[in-house]
Design a protein around this motif. Structure first.
Motif, short mmCIF file in Angstrom:
data_model
loop_
_atom_site.label_atom_id
_atom_site.label_comp_id
_atom_site.label_asym_id
_atom_site.label_seq_id
_atom_site.Cartn_x
_atom_site.Cartn_y
_atom_site.Cartn_z
N VAL A 92 -27.30 -26.33 16.68
CA VAL A 92 -27.02 -25.72 17.98
C VAL A 92 -25.53 -25.72 18.28
O VAL A 92 -24.97 -24.74 18.79
CB VAL A 92 -27.79 -26.46 19.10
N VAL A 93 -24.87 -26.83 17.95
CA VAL A 93 -23.43 -26.94 18.23
C VAL A 93 -22.61 -26.11 17.25
O VAL A 93 -21.63 -25.48 17.63
CB VAL A 93 -22.99 -28.42 18.20
N MET A 94 -23.01 -26.12 15.98
CA MET A 94 -22.22 -25.42 14.97
C MET A 94 -22.41 -23.90 15.03
O MET A 94 -21.49 -23.15 14.73
CB MET A 94 -22.60 -25.92 13.57
N ARG A 95 -23.60 -23.46 15.39
CA ARG A 95 -23.87 -22.02 15.45
C ARG A 95 -24.48 -21.67 16.80
O ARG A 95 -25.64 -21.24 16.89
CB ARG A 95 -24.83 -21.62 14.31
N PRO A 96 -23.71 -21.81 17.87
CA PRO A 96 -24.24 -21.53 19.20
C PRO A 96 -24.30 -20.03 19.47
O PRO A 96 -23.78 -19.22 18.71
CB PRO A 96 -23.22 -22.20 20.13
N SER A 97 -24.94 -19.69 20.56
CA SER A 97 -24.94 -18.30 20.99
C SER A 97 -23.57 -17.96 21.60
O SER A 97 -22.80 -18.85 21.97
CB SER A 97 -26.03 -18.06 22.04
N ASP A 98 -23.26 -16.70 21.67
CA ASP A 98 -22.01 -16.27 22.31
C ASP A 98 -22.27 -14.92 23.01
O ASP A 98 -23.25 -14.25 22.72
CB ASP A 98 -20.86 -16.16 21.31
N GLN A 99 -21.40 -14.56 23.93
CA GLN A 99 -21.56 -13.32 24.69
C GLN A 99 -20.23 -12.61 24.88
O GLN A 99 -19.17 -13.25 24.93
CB GLN A 99 -22.13 -13.61 26.10
N VAL A 100 -20.34 -11.30 24.96
CA VAL A 100 -19.24 -10.47 25.44
C VAL A 100 -19.57 -10.11 26.88
O VAL A 100 -20.67 -9.67 27.18
CB VAL A 100 -19.07 -9.21 24.58
N LEU A 101 -18.63 -10.33 27.79
CA LEU A 101 -18.87 -10.12 29.21
C LEU A 101 -18.24 -8.82 29.69
O LEU A 101 -17.27 -8.32 29.10
CB LEU A 101 -18.30 -11.29 30.03
N PRO B 210 -18.34 -2.87 29.46
CA PRO B 210 -17.03 -3.47 29.14
C PRO B 210 -15.91 -2.79 29.91
O PRO B 210 -16.02 -1.64 30.34
CB PRO B 210 -16.90 -3.22 27.64
N ILE B 211 -14.81 -3.53 30.08
CA ILE B 211 -13.60 -2.98 30.69
C ILE B 211 -12.78 -2.36 29.56
O ILE B 211 -12.47 -3.04 28.57
CB ILE B 211 -12.79 -4.09 31.39
N PRO B 212 -12.46 -1.09 29.64
CA PRO B 212 -11.70 -0.43 28.57
C PRO B 212 -10.43 -1.20 28.21
O PRO B 212 -9.64 -1.57 29.08
CB PRO B 212 -11.37 0.94 29.15
N GLY B 213 -10.26 -1.44 26.91
CA GLY B 213 -9.07 -2.13 26.42
C GLY B 213 -9.13 -3.63 26.56
O GLY B 213 -8.19 -4.33 26.15
N LEU B 214 -10.22 -4.16 27.11
CA LEU B 214 -10.31 -5.60 27.38
C LEU B 214 -11.62 -6.17 26.81
O LEU B 214 -12.70 -5.64 27.04
CB LEU B 214 -10.25 -5.86 28.88
N LEU B 215 -11.51 -7.26 26.04
CA LEU B 215 -12.67 -7.98 25.53
C LEU B 215 -12.73 -9.35 26.21
O LEU B 215 -11.79 -10.13 26.12
CB LEU B 215 -12.58 -8.16 24.00
N ILE B 216 -13.85 -9.62 26.90
CA ILE B 216 -14.05 -10.93 27.54
C ILE B 216 -15.11 -11.66 26.73
O ILE B 216 -16.25 -11.19 26.62
CB ILE B 216 -14.50 -10.77 29.00
N TYR B 217 -14.75 -12.80 26.18
CA TYR B 217 -15.61 -13.50 25.21
C TYR B 217 -15.96 -14.89 25.71
O TYR B 217 -15.11 -15.62 26.24
CB TYR B 217 -14.90 -13.59 23.85
N ARG B 218 -17.23 -15.25 25.53
CA ARG B 218 -17.69 -16.60 25.88
C ARG B 218 -18.42 -17.21 24.69
O ARG B 218 -19.34 -16.62 24.13
CB ARG B 218 -18.62 -16.55 27.09
N PHE B 219 -18.00 -18.43 24.31
CA PHE B 219 -18.59 -19.19 23.20
C PHE B 219 -19.35 -20.36 23.83
O PHE B 219 -18.76 -21.22 24.48
CB PHE B 219 -17.48 -19.69 22.28
#
Length: 588
Positions: A418-427, A446-455
C-alpha cells in the motif's frame, strides 16, 4: 501529581478509585458467571497446552488481578485462550521430548518471554500492532488454529492416540484409528456433548460447559470408569504454586525467542479486537500502548505463578458484559473465587475425563470457525480473500508457528504494498470552482497548462522512485501542453527523508529542462527546512513553495490566463477538511 502517575501506570486502579456502590451487585453476579465459564475452559486449555489441570487455574488468578489494575478496558477478561495454547503446545512439545517437568518449565519460560516482548513493545509505543494483522489475515489464522485444535482433540474424544503431530498426517492416520475406538470413552464424550447442547438450548443462562463436565466427572466417579480405561485428569497437586527455576539449557531458550514474539503479536491483536469492540459498545476508549503493557505484566505474573500465556478471552468477556459487569472488580472477584478452588477445592478435579475436556475444546474451537466469513470475502474484496485463504492453508499445511510467522509477514507485505504503490490522482476544478479528482464522471476538468498531482502516501526512500515515475508519466500523457505542475505536499511530504529530497531535486531538474515549473503546495515552513537540508534549490530557478493548494493555483500564472479566457471558473478557497471531502473516496 501522584494521581496522574496512578492514572498513567495503573489505569484500572485509577478507575476503581471512582467505583460506585450500586455497581457491586452487578459486578458480583458477573464474576460468578465468568467463573462458571472460566473454570472448565481453563482446565481444558491446560490439557491442550500439555500441563496439569491446576496450571490452567494458576493462569487465571494473578493475570486477572494484574490486568484489572493495569488494563484500560472495564469489561475485558484475560485468561487462557485457544490460539495461545495451541501455539505454546506446537513450540514446546518437540523441545520437551515427552518430559513433563521440562515441558512445564518451557511453557513458563515462553510465557515470561511473551510478557517481556509485550513490555518492550509498550515501552516503544508499538500499540499500532493492534492494526498490524489485518482482519482477513487474523480470520485465516484463527480458522486454521481452530481446525488444528479440532483434529488434535479427535483422538482424545474417541479414546485413541495419534502417532503424528502434524495436521495432514493426523488426517491421513485418523481413518485407521477408528477400528480401535474405546467405547466407554466415546460414551463419556457423547454424554458431555449432549448435555452441553441440551443446556445451551433449553437453559442458556446456565453454565453449560461446567455442568457438562461435572456430569461426566460424576459418571466416571460413580461407575468407576477409570478402571475400564477411561482416561481422567488424575491426582493433581493443588495449593499455592511453588516457584521453580528452569533447569534446561540455553539452546532451548533460544528456540523460544521468536515463537514468543509471534505469540505476543497474535495474542495482543486478538485481545485488542475484543477490548475495542466492548469498549465501543459501552462508550469509552482504550489505550493500545497501555494494553500492551497490561498484557506483558499479566503474562509475567502468569509465568511467576507457574501458569502459561494468556490473552483476552472473548467468550468470558461476553459473559461479563451480558451479566452487567461494570468495572474491573469483576476480574478481581472472579480471580479470588478461582484461587479458592485452586488452593482448597482442587481434589474433585481429578475425576474429570480427558474426553470431556476434548469436547469442551472442540466446542470452543467451533466458535472460532468462520469459514463462511472467508468465502464472503471472495465477492467483497478478492485481495482480502487471498490473504485469508493463504494464511488458513499455511497454518493447516506447515503448522501453527510457521503459519503465524507467514501471517505476520503477509501483514507487513500488505502494508508495504500500500505504501510503495499507493493510489494517486490528477486534480482539477468542477463548474463551481471546487477542487476535485478528475475521473470518468466528468465532474472536474483540468486547468489548461496546469497539472495538479496528489500522491496518496507518505513519501519515503522505497516509494520515491515510483512517485517520480508516476508524476512524469502523468505529465507526459496529457494531450495539452504543461507549463506548471503543482504537487499537493500535505498528502505526501510528511517527514524529512534525504532520499526523497534527492528524488525531488532530480524531478525539478528534469522538469526545468522541459520548461515546466514545479510548485509544492502546503507544509511551506517544513518543506523550506527539508529542502535546505537536502540541497534542493527553492525560489527562482528552483522549487516554488506555497502555503496551500488554493494559493498555488491562484499564483501559478497559467490559471489566471485560463480564467480570463473563460476556460475554468474561479477556484473557491475551502478548509483543508472540505478539500479532502471533495476528492474521490479513494483519496480519502
Amino acid at each position: 501529581m501522584k494521581s496522574i502517575a496512578v492514572q498513567s501506570w495503573l489505569p484500572g486502579l485509577y478507575q476503581l478509585k471512582h467505583y460506585q456502590r450500586e455497581w457491586l451487585l452487578d459486578d458480583a453476579r458477573a464474576a460468578l458467571s465468568v467463573v462458571a465459564v472460566a473454570l472448565p475452559v481453563a482446565i481444558a486449555y491446560a490439557q491442550l497446552t500439555g500441563v496439569s489441570a491446576i496450571v490452567g487455574l494458576y493462569s487465571c488468578v494473578l493475570p486477572m488481578m494484574i490486568y484489572a489494575l493495569f488494563g484500560t478496558s472495564k469489561q475485558l477478561i484475560v485468561g487462557p485462550d485457544a490460539a495461545t495454547c495451541a501455539v505454546i503446545a506446537a513450540v514446546v512439545s518437540p523441545l520437551a521430548a515427552g518430559d513433563p517437568a521440562k515441558h512445564w518449565q518451557l511453557v513458563m519460560t515462553m510465557t515470561a518471554m511473551t510478557g517481556g516482548w509485550c513490555l518492550l513493545a509498550s515501552r516503544f509505543k508499538l500499540g499500532v500492532f493492534a492494526d498490524f494483522l489485518s482482519r482477513p489475515i487474523l480470520l485465516g489464522l484463527l480458522n486454521g488454529v481452530a481446525l488444528t485444535i479440532i483434529v488434535g482433540q479427535f483422538a482424545k474424544v474417541f479414546g485413541l492416540k495419534f502417532e503424528n503431530r502434524d495436521l495432514l498426517e493426523r488426517l491421513y492416520e485418523a481413518p485407521g484409528l477408528l477400528l480401535d475406538l474405546h467405547w466407554q470413552t466415546v460414551l463419556i464424550s457423547l454424554v458431555t456433548a449432549l448435555s452441553y447442547f441440551a443446556i445451551k438450548r433449553y437453559r442458556p443462562a446456565l453454565p453449560a460447559a461446567m455442568i457438562a463436565i461435572i456430569l461426566a466427572a460424576a459418571l466416571v466417579w460413580g461407575f468407576n470408569l477409570e478402571s475400564y480405561g477411561v482416561k481422567v485428569v488424575g491426582v493433581i497437586q493443588g495449593g499455592l504454586p511453588a516457584f521453580q527455576t528452569p533447569v534446561f539449557n540455553l539452546g532451548d531458550m533460544r528456540e523460544l525467542v521468536m515463537p514468543a514474539l509471534n505469540l505476543a503479536v497474535v495474542s495482543f491483536v486478538s485481545m485488542m479486537l475484543t477490548a475495542r469492540s466492548f469498549a465501543a459498545k459501552n462508550g469509552y476508549d482504550i489505550d493500545a500502548d497501555k494494553e500492551f503493557r497490561a498484557l506483558g505484566v499479566a503474562n509475567l505474573a502468569s509465568a511467576f505463578s507457574q501458569g502459561f500465556a494468556i490473552s483476552g478471552a472473548d467468550s468470558r468477556t461476553a459473559v461479563n458484559d451480558a451479566n452487567g459487569g461494570k468495572s474491573q472488580l469483576v476480574s478481581i472477584l472472579a480471580a479470588l473465587i478461582i484461587a479458592l478452588v485452586a488452593v482448597f477445592i482442587y481434589s474433585p478435579l481429578q475425576y474429570i475425563p480427558i474426553a470431556a475436556l476434548g469436547v469442551v475444546l472442540i466446542v470452543a474451537s467451533i466458535s472460532l470457525l468462520d469459514l463462511k466469513g472467508i468465502w464472503t470475502l471472495r465477492k467483497r474484496d478478492k485481495d482480502a480473500f487471498y490473504l485469508a485463504s493463504i494464511t488458513l492453508i499455511a497454518v493447516l499445511v506447515i503448522g501453527v508457528i510457521p503459519g503465524i510467522t507467514l501471517a505476520v509477514l503477509l501483514g507487513l507485505f500488505q502494508f508495504l504494498r500500500v505504501v510503495m504503490r499507493p493510489s494517486d490522482q490528477v486534480l482539477g476544478l468542477d463548474n463551481k470552482g471546487t477542487i476535485r479528482s478528475i475521473d470518468d464522471s466528468g465532474k472536474a476538468k483540468p486547468i489548461p497548462g496546469l497539472l495538479i498531482y496528489r500522491f496518496n502516501s507518505p513519501l519515503t526512500y522505497f516509494n520515491a522512485p515510483y512517485f517520480k515515475r508516476r508524476l512524469l508519466d502523468n505529465a507526459e500523457i496529457k494531450e495539452q501542453h504543461i507549463d506548471c505542475i503543482i504537487i499537493d505536499a500535505v498528502a505526501s511530504f510528511t517527514h524529512l527523508d534525504l532520499s526523497v529530497m534527492a528524488t525531488l531535486a532530480d524531478v525539478q531538474t528534469m522538469l526545468k529542462k522541459r520548461g515546466i515549473r514545479l510548485i509544492l503546495a502546503g507544509r511551506k515552513r517544513s518543506l523550506r527546512k527539508w529542502c535546505e537540508a537536502g540541497g534542493v534549490a527553492v525560489g527562482d530557478g528552483g522549487v516554488v513553495l506555497r502555503a496551500d493548494l488554493y494559493l498555488a493555483i491562484k499564483l501559478s500564472g497559467v490559471y489566471q490566463q485560463a480564467v480570463e479566457e473563460g476556460q475554468v471558473p474561479e477556484v473557491q478557497k475551502q478548509p483543508d477538511d472540505q478539500q479532502a471531502i471533495n476528492v474521490t473516496p479513494e483519496v480519502v
